[in-house]
Design an enzyme around this catalytic site. Structure first.
Site, short mmCIF file in Angstrom:
data_model
loop_
_atom_site.label_atom_id
_atom_site.label_comp_id
_atom_site.label_asym_id
_atom_site.label_seq_id
_atom_site.Cartn_x
_atom_site.Cartn_y
_atom_site.Cartn_z
N SER A 246 47.03 42.19 36.43
CA SER A 246 45.79 41.48 36.75
C SER A 246 44.56 42.39 36.65
CB SER A 246 45.87 40.90 38.16
OG SER A 246 44.60 40.35 38.51
N LYS A 295 51.57 28.56 40.85
CA LYS A 295 50.45 27.61 40.87
C LYS A 295 50.87 26.19 41.28
CE LYS A 295 47.50 30.16 37.68
NZ LYS A 295 46.53 30.07 36.58
N GLY A 373 51.62 25.85 35.74
CA GLY A 373 50.34 25.59 36.40
C GLY A 373 49.15 25.66 35.48
N TYR A 460 45.34 37.09 28.68
CA TYR A 460 44.13 37.90 28.49
C TYR A 460 44.39 39.40 28.51
CZ TYR A 460 43.97 38.39 33.61
OH TYR A 460 44.26 38.68 34.93
#
Length: 514
Positions: A246, A295, A373, A460
């Site tokens: 992250s 999620k 999610g 990402y």
């Protein structure tokens, strides 16, 4: 009297004295306040000669450790020599010297109190995988305190992030300077949040020497700015598994400081949602981002769910309501992903050509890979814009469930590689395929990428995935997951703080660091 200023310490494990001296200088340059010298790591260690070299050349305070093999170190010789070496370190001017509880407990009384030469005595204990309640840890601390140390150190093997709560409890209650933390990837927040609860030292690794559960010196100084953390700092965290990928901390933390909000955003490696929410139930833990794979599952742990998140069946943001402590679930992924795709199409001049349709997605085939999610958020967003949905997922029942809710079509995931879309279709990858470190995989055949008008990848890390590179080469418009990440983070920031996110500031961070 308990000290309040937390210092950043770099553990050094070089195999030679020369490298130890070099690493001390590097640690100082990277932001360490002190270094921990592991004497047991030095090959052919000569106590008097080598200690003199280390201490004569120290550019910052040093903590001397000579760890035996039974306590996770490398030293295998007799205890008398080890004890004499630690005493010698005191005499030669070491700032801190570490004795394990077993050694400190058998010292004669006059040696226990021999805190001469200005050295501070640390007495330490390693809890090896024992799931002890707070009371037993308290007893260990009391046993350590009875040896008369200046500072207590307690290291715990953490099998679950919830075990760190007892470390925070000890830190906040201790009347003696205390170093307490959990090791391993699940123990990361025990380091980062130590200053909030009054910890004496937080450990950070040097560049190129990363260790699981240990933040880097650079991140402690820049991303987390631990010197700014205090007892009033509000904690926000990313609940995920895994969590190390992250980039949330390097975006949220500078943004929080930019608007002068006393908060910190940390990664939280969570194995069990129920245990996690039961343990971290105080107002100190005021909000959470939710990542893979939670999620959908986290919806059941929210006291209330926003209607959009309820319809999607996935939550990526949770706020603890200050008035009653209830957990409120939201979804900022939906608008973030769909507006990112829409804006990319509009920027390229791609519209429907009919004024009655506000979205360039209207009437288009939306091919979705992944019905988790993030996939659900994409699908509901695309449907709200009038797109036609076809869902591929490795769990075909999950794909059918999502397709049914949207009056779309479901197909087995293995068919995606040979799926031939109609010209002008949209491809959205909401699977982890292509995420670091497994960056070579894509969910579709390269031969079909030219048929898509636009390709979106929710991954990402890396910023430009192999899927996006291949799609760009095939002539498709591409949208990086970084854009979705930024937009959903802005929505989260607003919910976290109750204020307005510094959007341009956050966009600049993404441009500079992602």
């Amino acid at each position: 009297m308990k000290l309040t200023s937390t210092m950043i310490c770099a553990p050094l494990t070089a195999q030679s004295v020369e490298q130890m001296v070099s690493d001390m200088r590097k640690a100082k340059a990277q932001g360490a306040d002190l270094v921990e010298i592991r004497l047991d790591c030095i090959e052919n260690f000569l106590p008097h000669k080598d200690l003199e070299i280390i201490l004569r050349n120290k550019p910052l305070p040093v903590l001397i450790v000579f760890r035996p093999k039974r306590d996770g170190g490398l030293y295998e010789s007799d205890e008398h020599t080890r004890f004499e070496t630690l005493n010698l370190a005191k005499e030669l001017g070491a700032d801190y010297v570490d004795f394990e509880l077993k050694l400190a407990s058998v010292l004669p009384g006059e040696q226990k109190m021999n805190h001469h030469c200005g050295s501070k005595i640390i007495v330490s204990y390693h809890v090896n995988g024992e799931n002890l309640p707070k009371e037993d840890l308290g007893n260990i601390v009391a046993r350590i305190q009875a040896t008369g140390p200046d500072i207590i150190r307690l290291v715990i093997d953490a099998a679950d992030i919830t075990e760190i709560a007892r470390v925070f409890h000890l830190l906040s209650c201790s009347q003696v300077p205390l170093i307490a933390y959990c090791v391993g990837e699940r123990g990361l927040i025990s380091q980062i949040l130590s200053p909030k609860f009054g910890g004496f030292i937080v450990y950070g690794s040097m560049d190129g020497n990363s260790l699981p559960g240990l933040p880097t010196l650079d991140s402690l100084r820049k991303a987390y700015k631990v010197d700014c953390i205090n007892g009033d700092t509000i904690v926000f965290g990313l609940i995920s598994k895994p969590v190390s990928h992250s980039k949330g901390p390097i975006l949220h933390n500078p943004a929080l400081r930019h608007v002068k909000f006393n908060g910190i955003y940390v990664p939280m490696f969570v194995d069990d949602l129920k245990k996690f929410f039961n343990v971290y139930s105080s107002q100190d833990f005021a909000g959470f981002s939710v990542g893979i794979p939670y999620k959908e599952a986290v919806v059941d742990f929210c006291d209330e769910v926003h209607p959009l998140a309820q319809s999607i069946g996935a939550v990526n943001t949770i706020i603890r309501r200050p008035s009653d402590g209830k957990l409120i679930g939201y979804n900022t992924d939906c608008e973030a992903s769909i507006t990112a795709i829409e804006d990319a199409l509009i920027e390229e001049g791609c519209t429907n050509g009919e004024a009655s349709f506000n979205s360039p997605l209207h009437g288009k085939l939306f091919v979705l890979a992944g019905a988790g999610g993030a996939g659900r958020a994409l699908a509901f967003g695309a449907k709200s814009r009038g797109a036609r949905i076809v869902v591929f997922d490795i769990d075909f029942d999950r794909a059918k469930c999502l397709a049914c809710a949207l009056k779309g079509e479901a197909r087995p995931f293995e068919e995606l590689v040979n799926f031939q879309p109609e010209k002008g279709a949209i491809l959205a990858n909401a699977t982890p395929l292509g995420m670091h470190p497994n960056t070579d995989r894509i969910p579709v055949s390269e031969a079909t990428l030219g048929d898509y008008q636009i390709v979106f990848d929710s991954v990402y890390t890396p910023r430009k995935t192999r899927l996006l590179k291949e799609a760009e080469a095939a002539g498709a418009i591409t949208v990086s997951g970084v854009e979705m990440f930024l937009r959903q983070a802005i929505g989260q920031f607003n919910l976290f703080t109750g204020g307005q996110a510094p959007e341009e500031f956050m966009r600049q961070i993404v441009f500079d660091k992602f």
